[in-house]
Design a protein around this motif. Structure first.
Motif, PDB file in Angstrom:
ATOM      1  N   GLU A 135       0.800  -1.219   0.000  1.00  0.00           N
ATOM      2  CA  GLU A 135       0.000   0.000   0.000  1.00  0.00           C
ATOM      3  C   GLU A 135       0.839   1.279   0.000  1.00  0.00           C
ATOM      4  O   GLU A 135       0.413   2.293  -0.531  1.00  0.00           O
ATOM      5  CB  GLU A 135      -0.936   0.014   1.226  1.00  0.00           C
ATOM      6  CG  GLU A 135      -2.094  -0.964   1.071  1.00  0.00           C
ATOM      7  CD  GLU A 135      -2.909  -1.128   2.353  1.00  0.00           C
ATOM      8  OE1 GLU A 135      -2.641  -0.410   3.337  1.00  0.00           O
ATOM      9  OE2 GLU A 135      -3.800  -1.997   2.369  1.00  0.00           O
ATOM     10  N   ASN A 136       2.018   1.246   0.610  1.00  0.00           N
ATOM     11  CA  ASN A 136       2.789   2.480   0.807  1.00  0.00           C
ATOM     12  C   ASN A 136       4.051   2.588  -0.040  1.00  0.00           C
ATOM     13  O   ASN A 136       4.670   3.643  -0.069  1.00  0.00           O
ATOM     14  CB  ASN A 136       3.166   2.616   2.282  1.00  0.00           C
ATOM     15  CG  ASN A 136       1.950   2.782   3.170  1.00  0.00           C
ATOM     16  OD1 ASN A 136       1.412   3.874   3.287  1.00  0.00           O
ATOM     17  ND2 ASN A 136       1.479   1.691   3.765  1.00  0.00           N
ATOM     18  N   CYS A 137       4.456   1.507  -0.685  1.00  0.00           N
ATOM     19  CA  CYS A 137       5.732   1.517  -1.397  1.00  0.00           C
ATOM     20  C   CYS A 137       5.527   0.995  -2.809  1.00  0.00           C
ATOM     21  O   CYS A 137       6.391   0.317  -3.363  1.00  0.00           O
ATOM     22  CB  CYS A 137       6.744   0.641  -0.668  1.00  0.00           C
ATOM     23  SG  CYS A 137       6.764   0.841   1.114  1.00  0.00           S
ATOM     24  N   ARG A 138       4.388   1.294  -3.379  1.00  0.00           N
ATOM     25  CA  ARG A 138       4.009   0.661  -4.633  1.00  0.00           C
ATOM     26  C   ARG A 138       4.989   0.952  -5.768  1.00  0.00           C
ATOM     27  O   ARG A 138       5.344   0.054  -6.528  1.00  0.00           O
ATOM     28  CB  ARG A 138       2.592   1.117  -5.026  1.00  0.00           C
ATOM     29  CG  ARG A 138       1.979   0.280  -6.129  1.00  0.00           C
ATOM     30  CD  ARG A 138       1.727  -1.138  -5.622  1.00  0.00           C
ATOM     31  NE  ARG A 138       1.280  -2.031  -6.670  1.00  0.00           N
ATOM     32  CZ  ARG A 138       0.482  -3.061  -6.466  1.00  0.00           C
ATOM     33  NH1 ARG A 138       0.032  -3.335  -5.246  1.00  0.00           N
ATOM     34  NH2 ARG A 138       0.139  -3.851  -7.459  1.00  0.00           N
ATOM     35  N   ASP A 139       5.441   2.190  -5.886  1.00  0.00           N
ATOM     36  CA  ASP A 139       6.345   2.542  -6.991  1.00  0.00           C
ATOM     37  C   ASP A 139       7.626   1.713  -6.963  1.00  0.00           C
ATOM     38  O   ASP A 139       8.082   1.212  -7.991  1.00  0.00           O
ATOM     39  CB  ASP A 139       6.736   4.032  -6.911  1.00  0.00           C
ATOM     40  CG  ASP A 139       5.584   4.944  -7.316  1.00  0.00           C
ATOM     41  OD1 ASP A 139       4.568   4.438  -7.842  1.00  0.00           O
ATOM     42  OD2 ASP A 139       5.704   6.162  -7.101  1.00  0.00           O
ATOM     43  N   ILE A 169       8.176  -1.159  -5.392  1.00  0.00           N
ATOM     44  CA  ILE A 169       7.909  -2.591  -5.595  1.00  0.00           C
ATOM     45  C   ILE A 169       7.594  -2.872  -7.066  1.00  0.00           C
ATOM     46  O   ILE A 169       8.052  -3.856  -7.636  1.00  0.00           O
ATOM     47  CB  ILE A 169       6.760  -3.060  -4.675  1.00  0.00           C
ATOM     48  CG1 ILE A 169       7.259  -3.099  -3.227  1.00  0.00           C
ATOM     49  CG2 ILE A 169       6.255  -4.430  -5.103  1.00  0.00           C
ATOM     50  CD1 ILE A 169       6.218  -3.531  -2.227  1.00  0.00           C
ATOM     51  N   GLN A 170       6.831  -1.975  -7.668  1.00  0.00           N
ATOM     52  CA  GLN A 170       6.515  -2.141  -9.090  1.00  0.00           C
ATOM     53  C   GLN A 170       7.794  -2.147  -9.931  1.00  0.00           C
ATOM     54  O   GLN A 170       7.949  -2.962 -10.836  1.00  0.00           O
ATOM     55  CB  GLN A 170       5.594  -0.996  -9.544  1.00  0.00           C
ATOM     56  CG  GLN A 170       4.977  -1.209 -10.932  1.00  0.00           C
ATOM     57  CD  GLN A 170       3.887  -2.275 -10.902  1.00  0.00           C
ATOM     58  OE1 GLN A 170       2.968  -2.198 -10.094  1.00  0.00           O
ATOM     59  NE2 GLN A 170       4.017  -3.279 -11.757  1.00  0.00           N
ATOM     60  N   PHE A 171       8.717  -1.244  -9.588  1.00  0.00           N
ATOM     61  CA  PHE A 171      10.000  -1.196 -10.301  1.00  0.00           C
ATOM     62  C   PHE A 171      10.742  -2.522 -10.188  1.00  0.00           C
ATOM     63  O   PHE A 171      11.222  -3.076 -11.180  1.00  0.00           O
ATOM     64  CB  PHE A 171      10.860  -0.054  -9.735  1.00  0.00           C
ATOM     65  CG  PHE A 171      12.275  -0.056 -10.216  1.00  0.00           C
ATOM     66  CD1 PHE A 171      12.611   0.512 -11.443  1.00  0.00           C
ATOM     67  CD2 PHE A 171      13.287  -0.646  -9.452  1.00  0.00           C
ATOM     68  CE1 PHE A 171      13.923   0.493 -11.891  1.00  0.00           C
ATOM     69  CE2 PHE A 171      14.596  -0.677  -9.898  1.00  0.00           C
ATOM     70  CZ  PHE A 171      14.915  -0.097 -11.117  1.00  0.00           C
ATOM     71  N   LEU A 172      10.824  -3.066  -8.969  1.00  0.00           N
ATOM     72  CA  LEU A 172      11.550  -4.324  -8.757  1.00  0.00           C
ATOM     73  C   LEU A 172      10.828  -5.479  -9.450  1.00  0.00           C
ATOM     74  O   LEU A 172      11.461  -6.390 -10.001  1.00  0.00           O
ATOM     75  CB  LEU A 172      11.698  -4.595  -7.259  1.00  0.00           C
ATOM     76  CG  LEU A 172      12.563  -3.570  -6.499  1.00  0.00           C
ATOM     77  CD1 LEU A 172      12.440  -3.769  -4.989  1.00  0.00           C
ATOM     78  CD2 LEU A 172      14.035  -3.654  -6.927  1.00  0.00           C
ATOM     79  N   ASN A 173       9.508  -5.435  -9.420  1.00  0.00           N
ATOM     80  CA  ASN A 173       8.691  -6.451 -10.087  1.00  0.00           C
ATOM     81  C   ASN A 173       8.971  -6.426 -11.598  1.00  0.00           C
ATOM     82  O   ASN A 173       9.244  -7.454 -12.219  1.00  0.00           O
ATOM     83  CB  ASN A 173       7.223  -6.153  -9.814  1.00  0.00           C
ATOM     84  CG  ASN A 173       6.282  -7.219 -10.372  1.00  0.00           C
ATOM     85  OD1 ASN A 173       5.965  -8.191  -9.699  1.00  0.00           O
ATOM     86  ND2 ASN A 173       5.840  -7.028 -11.612  1.00  0.00           N
TER      87      ASN A 173
END
Lengths: 468, 468
Positions: A278-282, A284-288
């Motif tokens: 919820e708070n670190c989406r950007d 995590i999305q980058f790493l994903n």
């Protein structure tokens, strides 16, 4: 450039166009054509860059631009405008650029040519400037905050247990010794041994391997406590899963039995994963997108499922059954064995396909302080096993019976002398209590999807490596 | 007793009377008469106890009560009723008592007869069970949370700098050495010196004395960071102000000059004091009433005033003037001198009667990394001086000019070899930046009014003392 207040890029990207803004940061890339230059600027506040558009015909602009290369530190004043390009909503039309520090493109350690994690570990003092380590370090920080917030909101007391300790000198081969003695001239006692009475603390001391025993002192006075601090192991293990210095979280709770302990641990870890989503989406999305296309679905999987609660004995039965049906394990499976990573992963990834809390372990493979079951064979231990990671949490209900604890200490041939203070908790107003430990870097491996534990801590300490 | 959910005493005290409740905790006192017994029960969740009223004529009650003494751990079920006594709104009319752990009144280390802080330091494993140390440890926890919350809300990244370090081996006399070498048989190299190539890290390593230099690596990549972790000094100082192991907070901010740095530090420390007053009132009130009747007014004084910002040169002038007018200082005062505690306290407690931020110190008495003023004599240091405590925060704008930094390192005869990684921050994209350090236990001395630093950390480490 003082009339406009500096904004962080994280905020700038959400401003309405049309404003005069001031951004400061480091140049990620510079490109362009004869008329215009484009600079991608990062300030560490977000994984995203802001694009700076420079009109080369402006007075002095060509000269300034000639000094700017990847890694340079600059301040840019200009108008925030809608971006015609894809990938960003706004960009800055530069009216003024100030250079704080240039960056020699020949000598700069962060070159495009080698961005492997192995190489970046050799320049760990610079790697926080990369996208990947920026994301990882922001996630690390967010997770630390989520942990403090979680326990604070539940009324737990944050207890700082000691780093230097004289109380756990058994198995000293695994511990780092702390000393002020001159190693070139160690004083000797009459027996010819090192004379620790001359050492700083007047005795042999080491770096802690766990704050749990001191944590129990806190819990049996303050009710619910947690520790969160550095922990040390002098194991000579050069693997992607071992650090000599790492951070641990160890909650300890008076009046919690093993079920309360499991409930808390499951809620805690789900809360942390949910917080990250919820708070670190950007980040995590980058790493994903960059490294691990299953990262987000793995995280969501943990949040949305009830963990399996399984007795060790039943776990062994499932593994024996699997072996019988042709599953190949490298290590043997039988009641009493300490499970190997392959066994844990079979249970979690093949059999149940969800996290498993394993309980009721044979007492021989667990620590002396765990509460003994009435059968005399098992203890109220609990390990939480995760996909990809294996054991992420280990805990237990603690033995609160003075006689049973003392008998177990004797049975294991442990020295009581250094444990009398611990035994006092059972001697005076003993109370049922439980706790568990979470390796912070293990959690971060799961949250970031990174493969090597050296890449989720800023300055890893491993055998033969203590740079910076 | 499973049908009623256990409530913490902190919550119980605010419930409406009439409810069936379950409390668990430790007995502080037991008194009474022929008909009734009164037990004061504490569970560590608050400085306050809940009073348990036991009707001795109830079945089995006398027998249970005979086993209960100060320090025993019990669970009590009963009705929450209005209390006729003064000092509490509600009490529990016990219907059922379960004993978890008795407490031998003869051997229990926490006796009424000696409650001096000196004695309690000798039973530090038990002292969290006292009112005073319960209050101090809850305050410590609350302050730690306030610190994390403050920086998190401002977007700072929490950076875990290393504890074991090879980079700061100068002045090694003040540092603890970390080793896995056998002190009974230290291997030697050809020169006859200890052969650190055989040590765990392949070189000589110590425990960190500050995370600042590594913090600067973080700030010059991520923008704004802070550290909060253990720090070590092997000084052989047996004073009420020194610990060998203590906790430090070190924020470091890119693009902050010395004024931004002062603004942040003043806002930060006021925020913490305000947080304590607003969120920890019961514990502070207890300490105020019991030990230090000026505690609350001192705390309120800090929150409600603008700190004085004073140049060192002007500070010296004031002190010289005072000396001329008859104020007796033990140590001499002249431009260039490092101020003693008596001088700091005169400025803060006598002259201004409020906190003072002293800036522009002579460069000779400050560290190599501080930004040099154009006059060549002073540096952009800042120390915040507090009543009773003296220096509570020390910081500076950092030298961002590569040439000046290198010249200062050479001038001071420091070894560059171990600092090349640090110098890289000025070599590649150097940026103006600032930071400061706050000793956590210094802050706690101020917040709690305690006199000895050993009494604001759970397990103090001092010369010849590393118990538990």
């Amino acid at each position: 450039m003082q009339e406009v207040k500096r904004s962080k890029i994280k905020d700038l990207l959400h401003f309405e166009p049309g404003r005069e803004v001031l951004a400061k940061g480091w140049v990620r890339t510079k490109r362009g054509n004869k008329e215009v230059a484009f600079i991608a600027l990062s300030d560490g506040s977000t994984i995203k860059n802001i694009q700076i558009v420079c009109d080369k015909s402006a007075s002095g602009m060509e000269e300034i631009l000639s000094k700017i290369s990847t890694g340079a530190c600059i301040g840019v004043r200009g108008e925030l405008v809608e971006s015609p390009g894809s990938g960003q909503a706004v960009e800055i039309k530069a009216s003024e650029i100030e250079i704080y520090g240039t960056c020699d493109p020949v000598r700069y350690p962060l070159q495009k040519k080698d961005t492997s994690f192995e190489y970046l570990r050799t320049v760990a003092h610079m790697r926080p400037r990369t996208n990947t380590f920026g994301a990882v370090l922001r996630l690390r920080s967010q997770m630390a905050y989520a942990i403090h917030e979680y326990f604070h909101n539940k009324g737990f007391v944050y207890l700082n247990t000691p780093l230097i300790t004289a109380s756990d000198c058994e198995g000293a081969g695994q511990m780092f010794q702390v000393t002020t003695l001159d190693l070139g001239n160690v004083p000797r006692n009459k027996k010819g041994e090192p004379d620790y009475s001359k050492d700083f603390f007047g005795k042999q001391t080491s770096l802690t391997v766990s704050g749990q025993l001191e944590g129990e002192l806190g819990a049996t006075a303050l009710g619910e406590i947690y520790t969160f601090g550095p922990t040390f192991r002098a194991e000579n293990s050069n693997t992607p899963r071992h650090l000599a210095e790492f951070w641990m979280i160890e909650p300890e709770m008076a009046f919690y039995d093993i079920t309360d302990n499991m409930d808390l641990a499951e809620d805690f870890i789900k809360h942390l994963v949910r917080y990250a989503l919820e708070n670190c989406r950007d980040d995590i999305q980058f790493l994903n997108d960059r490294y691990d296309p299953e990262l987000i679905s793995r995280l969501e999987g943990v949040v949305g499922t009830d963990f399996v609660r399984l007795e060790y004995t039943e776990g062994i039965r499932i593994l024996e059954e699997a072996a019988k049906n042709g599953v190949q394990f490298e290590y043997p499976v039988y009641w009493g064995v300490d499970l190997q990573s392959e066994h844990e992963r079979y249970l979690v990834e093949q059999h149940f396909r969800k996290p498993v809390i394993l309980t009721g372990y044979p007492k021989e493979i667990k620590a002396f302080y765990m509460k003994q079951d009435p059968d005399g064979k098992t203890v109220r231990a609990m390990d939480i096993l995760f996909p990809k990671i294996g054991e992420i949490i280990g805990g237990s209900e603690r033995e609160s019976d003075l006689g049973k604890l003392e008998a177990r200490i004797t049975e294991l041939g442990m020295s009581r002398k250094n444990l009398e203070w611990y035994i006092d908790t059972r001697r005076f107003g003993s109370c049922p209590h439980s706790g568990f430990g979470l390796g912070f870097e293990r959690l971060l491996l799961f949250i970031t999807g990174m493969q090597n534990i050296r890449d989720v801590i800023p300055f890893p300490r491993t055998p033969k490596n203590a740079e910076y």
